[in-house]
Scaffold this motif. Structure first.
Motif, PDB file in Angstrom:
ATOM      1  N   THR A   5       0.800  -1.234   0.000  1.00 27.23           N
ATOM      2  CA  THR A   5       0.000   0.000   0.000  1.00 27.23           C
ATOM      3  C   THR A   5       0.825   1.273   0.000  1.00 27.23           C
ATOM      4  N   GLY A   6       2.075   1.190   0.451  1.00 24.39           N
ATOM      5  CA  GLY A   6       2.906   2.383   0.585  1.00 24.39           C
ATOM      6  C   GLY A   6       2.700   3.119   1.900  1.00 24.39           C
ATOM      7  N   TRP A   7       1.830   2.575   2.765  1.00 24.15           N
ATOM      8  CA  TRP A   7       1.512   3.243   4.035  1.00 24.15           C
ATOM      9  C   TRP A   7       2.246   2.625   5.209  1.00 24.15           C
ATOM     10  N   ARG A   8       2.651   3.478   6.138  1.00 24.24           N
ATOM     11  CA  ARG A   8       3.154   3.036   7.442  1.00 24.24           C
ATOM     12  C   ARG A   8       1.928   2.938   8.353  1.00 24.24           C
ATOM     13  N   ILE A   9       1.884   1.891   9.191  1.00 23.76           N
ATOM     14  CA  ILE A   9       0.748   1.671  10.069  1.00 23.76           C
ATOM     15  C   ILE A   9       1.177   1.657  11.530  1.00 23.76           C
ATOM     16  N   ALA A  10       0.198   1.736  12.430  1.00 25.52           N
ATOM     17  CA  ALA A  10       0.458   1.651  13.867  1.00 25.52           C
ATOM     18  C   ALA A  10      -0.578   0.718  14.492  1.00 25.52           C
ATOM     19  N   ARG A  11      -0.234   0.143  15.596  1.00 22.74           N
ATOM     20  CA  ARG A  11      -1.104  -0.715  16.394  1.00 22.74           C
ATOM     21  C   ARG A  11      -1.770  -1.842  15.599  1.00 22.74           C
ATOM     22  N   PRO A  12      -0.999  -2.599  14.809  1.00 25.94           N
ATOM     23  CA  PRO A  12      -1.615  -3.718  14.082  1.00 25.94           C
ATOM     24  C   PRO A  12      -2.114  -4.779  15.063  1.00 25.94           C
ATOM     25  N   ARG A  13      -3.264  -5.358  14.738  1.00 26.83           N
ATOM     26  CA  ARG A  13      -3.831  -6.422  15.561  1.00 26.83           C
ATOM     27  C   ARG A  13      -4.356  -7.521  14.642  1.00 26.83           C
ATOM     28  N   ARG A  14      -3.937  -8.731  14.900  1.00 19.39           N
ATOM     29  CA  ARG A  14      -4.330  -9.876  14.073  1.00 19.39           C
ATOM     30  C   ARG A  14      -5.770 -10.258  14.388  1.00 19.39           C
ATOM     31  N   PRO A  42      -3.755   3.734  10.035  1.00 24.51           N
ATOM     32  CA  PRO A  42      -2.820   4.330   9.076  1.00 24.51           C
ATOM     33  C   PRO A  42      -2.082   5.491   9.721  1.00 24.51           C
ATOM     34  N   VAL A  43      -0.810   5.633   9.426  1.00 27.76           N
ATOM     35  CA  VAL A  43      -0.011   6.717   9.990  1.00 27.76           C
ATOM     36  C   VAL A  43       0.357   7.721   8.909  1.00 27.76           C
ATOM     37  N   ARG A  44       1.030   7.212   7.868  1.00 26.14           N
ATOM     38  CA  ARG A  44       1.509   8.133   6.829  1.00 26.14           C
ATOM     39  C   ARG A  44       1.846   7.347   5.572  1.00 26.14           C
ATOM     40  N   GLN A  45       1.509   7.935   4.427  1.00 25.72           N
ATOM     41  CA  GLN A  45       1.891   7.303   3.166  1.00 25.72           C
ATOM     42  C   GLN A  45       3.322   7.718   2.841  1.00 25.72           C
ATOM     43  N   LEU A  46       4.178   6.713   2.647  1.00 28.21           N
ATOM     44  CA  LEU A  46       5.586   6.972   2.363  1.00 28.21           C
ATOM     45  C   LEU A  46       5.886   6.932   0.869  1.00 28.21           C
ATOM     46  N   HIS A  47       5.128   6.108   0.132  1.00 25.13           N
ATOM     47  CA  HIS A  47       5.335   5.984  -1.312  1.00 25.13           C
ATOM     48  C   HIS A  47       4.158   5.237  -1.905  1.00 25.13           C
ATOM     49  N   ALA A  48       4.123   5.166  -3.213  1.00 24.05           N
ATOM     50  CA  ALA A  48       3.104   4.373  -3.901  1.00 24.05           C
ATOM     51  C   ALA A  48       3.371   2.898  -3.647  1.00 24.05           C
ATOM     52  N   ALA A  56      -4.135   1.341  -1.875  1.00 24.74           N
ATOM     53  CA  ALA A  56      -4.891   1.646  -0.665  1.00 24.74           C
ATOM     54  C   ALA A  56      -6.167   2.357  -1.106  1.00 24.74           C
ATOM     55  N   ILE A  57      -7.281   1.909  -0.581  1.00 26.69           N
ATOM     56  CA  ILE A  57      -8.569   2.517  -0.914  1.00 26.69           C
ATOM     57  C   ILE A  57      -9.234   2.958   0.381  1.00 26.69           C
ATOM     58  N   TRP A  58      -9.651   4.201   0.437  1.00 28.77           N
ATOM     59  CA  TRP A  58     -10.378   4.722   1.591  1.00 28.77           C
ATOM     60  C   TRP A  58     -11.854   4.730   1.237  1.00 28.77           C
ATOM     61  N   ALA A  59     -12.665   4.070   2.047  1.00 26.11           N
ATOM     62  CA  ALA A  59     -14.086   3.933   1.722  1.00 26.11           C
ATOM     63  C   ALA A  59     -14.927   3.981   2.991  1.00 26.11           C
TER      64      ALA A  59
END
Length: 87
Positions: A5-14, A42-48, A56-59
């Motif tokens: 996705t190119g995004w950095r994430i936080a607090r991932p939970r399985r 989602p934290v920040r998009q770093l690249h494509a 990444a799709i926001w819906a």
């Protein structure tokens, strides 16, 4: 997550895991895939995305389930949104 996705994430939970079969055109074969589903912030998009065909799709949550490409992903998201899975 970053490569797809190119995004950095936080607090991932399985949330869980499921198996599916998918066609892999680059190898011209069907393969069993083990899919692990996470929820994260989602934290920040770093690249494509670096993998072809990923984005990444926001819906709106009312539309999100229908946008997913396979039934396993749809079931996990629907269960999460309905409260059937712990938040």
């Amino acid at each position: 997550m970053l490569e797809e996705t190119g995004w950095r994430i936080a607090r991932p939970r399985r949330l869980g895991v499921f198996k599916r079969f998918a066609y892999m055109p680059e190898y011209d074969l069907w393969a069993e895939k083990i899919c692990t589903i996470f929820v994260a912030h989602p934290v920040r998009q770093l690249h494509a995305p670096t993998e072809p065909g990923h984005e990444a799709i926001w819906a709106d949550t009312r539309l999100a389930v229908s946008l997913l490409a396979n039934v396993g992903d749809q079931v996990f998201l629907a269960d999460f949104l309905s409260g059937a899975l712990p938040r």
